[in-house]
Structure formats: structure tokens, C-alpha cells
Scaffold this motif. Structure first.
Motif, PDB file in Angstrom:
ATOM      1  N   ARG A   2      58.880  23.037  59.778  1.00  0.00           N
ATOM      2  CA  ARG A   2      59.950  23.949  59.350  1.00  0.00           C
ATOM      3  C   ARG A   2      59.463  25.375  59.311  1.00  0.00           C
ATOM      4  O   ARG A   2      58.303  25.657  59.051  1.00  0.00           O
ATOM      5  N   SER A   3      60.388  26.284  59.539  1.00  0.00           N
ATOM      6  CA  SER A   3      60.070  27.710  59.476  1.00  0.00           C
ATOM      7  C   SER A   3      60.112  28.186  58.021  1.00  0.00           C
ATOM      8  O   SER A   3      60.611  27.489  57.135  1.00  0.00           O
ATOM      9  N   GLY A   4      59.632  29.402  57.794  1.00  0.00           N
ATOM     10  CA  GLY A   4      59.693  29.989  56.457  1.00  0.00           C
ATOM     11  C   GLY A   4      61.125  30.153  55.982  1.00  0.00           C
ATOM     12  O   GLY A   4      61.429  29.986  54.806  1.00  0.00           O
ATOM     13  N   ALA A   5      62.034  30.473  56.923  1.00  0.00           N
ATOM     14  CA  ALA A   5      63.443  30.636  56.570  1.00  0.00           C
ATOM     15  C   ALA A   5      64.029  29.303  56.111  1.00  0.00           C
ATOM     16  O   ALA A   5      64.782  29.247  55.137  1.00  0.00           O
ATOM     17  N   VAL A   9      65.610  28.356  52.384  1.00  0.00           N
ATOM     18  CA  VAL A   9      66.927  27.752  52.194  1.00  0.00           C
ATOM     19  C   VAL A   9      66.793  26.477  51.365  1.00  0.00           C
ATOM     20  O   VAL A   9      67.573  26.240  50.440  1.00  0.00           O
ATOM     21  N   GLU A  10      65.780  25.669  51.669  1.00  0.00           N
ATOM     22  CA  GLU A  10      65.586  24.419  50.926  1.00  0.00           C
ATOM     23  C   GLU A  10      65.222  24.692  49.468  1.00  0.00           C
ATOM     24  O   GLU A  10      65.716  24.021  48.561  1.00  0.00           O
ATOM     25  N   ARG A  11      64.378  25.697  49.204  1.00  0.00           N
ATOM     26  CA  ARG A  11      64.035  26.059  47.818  1.00  0.00           C
ATOM     27  C   ARG A  11      65.278  26.519  47.061  1.00  0.00           C
ATOM     28  O   ARG A  11      65.491  26.151  45.901  1.00  0.00           O
ATOM     29  N   ALA A  12      66.111  27.320  47.713  1.00  0.00           N
ATOM     30  CA  ALA A  12      67.347  27.799  47.081  1.00  0.00           C
ATOM     31  C   ALA A  12      68.272  26.619  46.782  1.00  0.00           C
ATOM     32  O   ALA A  12      68.851  26.530  45.692  1.00  0.00           O
ATOM     33  N   GLY A  36      79.961  18.480  40.580  1.00  0.00           N
ATOM     34  CA  GLY A  36      80.735  18.048  41.737  1.00  0.00           C
ATOM     35  C   GLY A  36      80.545  18.905  42.975  1.00  0.00           C
ATOM     36  O   GLY A  36      81.111  18.608  44.030  1.00  0.00           O
ATOM     37  N   LEU A  37      79.731  19.968  42.884  1.00  0.00           N
ATOM     38  CA  LEU A  37      79.505  20.867  44.022  1.00  0.00           C
ATOM     39  C   LEU A  37      78.777  20.128  45.144  1.00  0.00           C
ATOM     40  O   LEU A  37      77.784  19.439  44.902  1.00  0.00           O
ATOM     41  N   ARG A  38      79.295  20.272  46.373  1.00  0.00           N
ATOM     42  CA  ARG A  38      78.676  19.651  47.553  1.00  0.00           C
ATOM     43  C   ARG A  38      78.316  20.736  48.561  1.00  0.00           C
ATOM     44  O   ARG A  38      79.086  21.683  48.768  1.00  0.00           O
ATOM     45  N   PHE A  39      77.172  20.571  49.215  1.00  0.00           N
ATOM     46  CA  PHE A  39      76.738  21.523  50.236  1.00  0.00           C
ATOM     47  C   PHE A  39      77.363  21.158  51.578  1.00  0.00           C
ATOM     48  O   PHE A  39      77.234  20.034  52.038  1.00  0.00           O
ATOM     49  N   ASP A  40      78.035  22.112  52.215  1.00  0.00           N
ATOM     50  CA  ASP A  40      78.613  21.898  53.536  1.00  0.00           C
ATOM     51  C   ASP A  40      77.741  22.511  54.625  1.00  0.00           C
ATOM     52  O   ASP A  40      77.442  21.864  55.613  1.00  0.00           O
ATOM     53  N   ARG A  41      77.342  23.770  54.437  1.00  0.00           N
ATOM     54  CA  ARG A  41      76.469  24.462  55.393  1.00  0.00           C
ATOM     55  C   ARG A  41      75.537  25.377  54.617  1.00  0.00           C
ATOM     56  O   ARG A  41      75.959  26.050  53.680  1.00  0.00           O
ATOM     57  N   THR A  42      74.287  25.400  55.062  1.00  0.00           N
ATOM     58  CA  THR A  42      73.306  26.293  54.443  1.00  0.00           C
ATOM     59  C   THR A  42      72.468  26.944  55.535  1.00  0.00           C
ATOM     60  O   THR A  42      72.093  26.294  56.502  1.00  0.00           O
ATOM     61  N   GLU A  43      72.223  28.217  55.356  1.00  0.00           N
ATOM     62  CA  GLU A  43      71.355  28.970  56.268  1.00  0.00           C
ATOM     63  C   GLU A  43      70.866  30.187  55.492  1.00  0.00           C
ATOM     64  O   GLU A  43      71.414  30.503  54.426  1.00  0.00           O
ATOM     65  N   PRO A  44      69.852  30.877  55.985  1.00  0.00           N
ATOM     66  CA  PRO A  44      69.365  32.045  55.248  1.00  0.00           C
ATOM     67  C   PRO A  44      70.486  33.050  54.979  1.00  0.00           C
ATOM     68  O   PRO A  44      71.191  33.470  55.889  1.00  0.00           O
ATOM     69  N   GLY A  45      70.676  33.362  53.709  1.00  0.00           N
ATOM     70  CA  GLY A  45      71.683  34.345  53.310  1.00  0.00           C
ATOM     71  C   GLY A  45      73.098  33.825  53.243  1.00  0.00           C
ATOM     72  O   GLY A  45      74.014  34.589  52.942  1.00  0.00           O
ATOM     73  N   ARG A  46      73.308  32.525  53.478  1.00  0.00           N
ATOM     74  CA  ARG A  46      74.691  32.003  53.488  1.00  0.00           C
ATOM     75  C   ARG A  46      74.710  30.548  53.024  1.00  0.00           C
ATOM     76  O   ARG A  46      73.982  29.714  53.554  1.00  0.00           O
ATOM     77  N   PHE A  47      75.537  30.295  52.040  1.00  0.00           N
ATOM     78  CA  PHE A  47      75.764  28.933  51.548  1.00  0.00           C
ATOM     79  C   PHE A  47      77.265  28.686  51.552  1.00  0.00           C
ATOM     80  O   PHE A  47      78.034  29.519  51.081  1.00  0.00           O
ATOM     81  N   VAL A  48      77.673  27.543  52.082  1.00  0.00           N
ATOM     82  CA  VAL A  48      79.075  27.129  52.051  1.00  0.00           C
ATOM     83  C   VAL A  48      79.106  25.778  51.343  1.00  0.00           C
ATOM     84  O   VAL A  48      78.411  24.842  51.751  1.00  0.00           O
ATOM     85  N   CYS A  49      79.875  25.704  50.267  1.00  0.00           N
ATOM     86  CA  CYS A  49      79.954  24.489  49.459  1.00  0.00           C
ATOM     87  C   CYS A  49      81.413  24.122  49.214  1.00  0.00           C
ATOM     88  O   CYS A  49      82.307  24.962  49.357  1.00  0.00           O
ATOM     89  N   ALA A  80      72.342  32.591  47.408  1.00  0.00           N
ATOM     90  CA  ALA A  80      72.381  33.285  48.703  1.00  0.00           C
ATOM     91  C   ALA A  80      71.176  34.207  48.841  1.00  0.00           C
ATOM     92  O   ALA A  80      70.557  34.282  49.907  1.00  0.00           O
ATOM     93  N   ILE A  81      70.829  34.908  47.764  1.00  0.00           N
ATOM     94  CA  ILE A  81      69.672  35.802  47.794  1.00  0.00           C
ATOM     95  C   ILE A  81      68.376  35.008  47.914  1.00  0.00           C
ATOM     96  O   ILE A  81      67.501  35.332  48.721  1.00  0.00           O
ATOM     97  N   MET A  82      68.252  33.954  47.136  1.00  0.00           N
ATOM     98  CA  MET A  82      67.045  33.133  47.190  1.00  0.00           C
ATOM     99  C   MET A  82      66.830  32.547  48.581  1.00  0.00           C
ATOM    100  O   MET A  82      65.695  32.398  49.030  1.00  0.00           O
ATOM    101  N   SER A  83      67.901  32.233  49.275  1.00  0.00           N
ATOM    102  CA  SER A  83      67.776  31.633  50.609  1.00  0.00           C
ATOM    103  C   SER A  83      67.273  32.639  51.647  1.00  0.00           C
ATOM    104  O   SER A  83      66.936  32.261  52.763  1.00  0.00           O
ATOM    105  N   CYS A  84      67.201  33.917  51.275  1.00  0.00           N
ATOM    106  CA  CYS A  84      66.618  34.956  52.136  1.00  0.00           C
ATOM    107  C   CYS A  84      65.127  35.111  51.845  1.00  0.00           C
ATOM    108  O   CYS A  84      64.507  36.077  52.273  1.00  0.00           O
TER     109      CYS A  84
END
Length: 164
Positions: A2-5, A9-12, A36-49, A80-84
Motif C-alpha cells: 500500500r501507498s502512504g496515501a 485513508v485506512e488510519r482515518a 449505523g454509519l457505513r463507508f461507501d467510498r474512501t480516498e485521500p481527502g474524501r469520504f462518502v458514507c 477527511a483531513i486525517m485521510s490526507c
């Protein structure tokens, strides 16, 4: 490998999971707002739940509590900030526009986006929409800052963080 990015994202994601699953968090505003929050998409700087609004988070009229929405927006801004790959920050300015009521068990989609990082400050937008119709429910705009003591500690370690 895995990359640092991806690691950031995983730490966030793990941090947000801990907010809603650690027994010592049970009963706190964060715990309840994230239930009840579910993760739909995650990437550096962006979370969709996605979140089916729990009945416990509704007011006397059965509508999703504004306070619960604000707590969720604050947590989603931080993740979102932590994922950066930046340290967790504290809220210095939070503005929320509420557009539409949501009833218990209605499902919403929450998208948080880190927009800009400058020095110790980061700007984030959190957009909450009804799932399916995509009608706007609320929009949060937030500035977060790294605490002064953390900035000094990171500079002393030579972390490479330019926030000084």
C-alpha cells in the motif's frame, strides 16, 4: 504494497470506526451520531458514507436532530483531513446550512471533502443528501486548525509538515 496515501485513508477510517465502536465512547454524542454509519467510498481527502437516521437521533417531531447532524459533520470533517495524512485538528469555524428535514430510518449520504490546507488550517465541506433523490439536507463548511502544542511537537520531530 500500500501507498502512504492508502495508509492515511485506512488510519482515518479506523479512527472514525473507533469513535462509533469503543465501549468507553458509548453514550457520547459522537458515538450516537455515528451509529449505523457505513463507508461507501474512501480516498485521500474524501469520504462518502451512508447512514439510516437512527430513531434515537430524532427530535420530538421525529426529525433528525440538528445537533446530531452538526456532530456528524464535525467528525466527517476531521476524517477527511486525517485521510490526507495530516494530524487531527480542532474546529475553529463551523457553518451549517440546513435545507431539508429527515425522518427516522430515512437514509442519507454524507460526503466530506478536504478542500485546502494552508499552514495549520484546513478547509472542509460536508454535504448531506437524501440517498436516492439526492435532495440537499445540510451543507457544512468548516475550518480546522492544528493545536499549537501539536505543531511544535511535529516541528521538533522533523515530520516534514509545513504547518509551523
Amino acid at each position: 504494497m500500500r501507498s502512504g496515501a492508502e495508509d492515511a485513508v485506512e488510519r482515518a477510517r479506523m479512527w472514525l470506526e473507533s469513535m462509533k465502536s469503543l465501549p468507553e465512547r458509548e453514550g457520547t454524542n459522537e458515538y450516537l451520531a455515528l451509529t449505523g454509519l457505513r463507508f461507501d467510498r474512501t480516498e485521500p481527502g474524501r469520504f462518502v458514507c451512508s447512514l439510516p437516521v437512527p430513531k434515537i437521533l430524532t427530535d420530538d417531531e421525529g426529525k433528525w436532530s440538528r445537533g446530531a447532524m452538526a456532530t456528524l459533520i464535525d467528525a466527517m470533517s476531521a476524517v477527511a483531513i486525517m485521510s490526507c495524512d495530516l494530524p487531527i485538528k480542532i474546529s475553529v469555524d463551523l457553518s451549517i446550512s440546513y435545507y431539508l428535514d429527515v425522518s427516522a430510518e430515512e437514509e442519507v449520504e454524507i460526503e466530506s471533502r478536504a478542500l485546502k490546507h494552508k499552514g495549520k488550517l484546513s478547509a472542509v465541506v460536508v454535504d448531506i443528501r437524501k440517498k436516492g433523490t439526492l435532495e440537499a439536507v445540510a451543507l457544512g463548511r468548516q475550518w480546522m486548525s492544528m493545536p499549537r502544542h501539536l505543531g511544535a511537537r511535529l516541528r521538533n520531530r522533523g515530520s516534514g509538515y509545513a504547518g509551523g
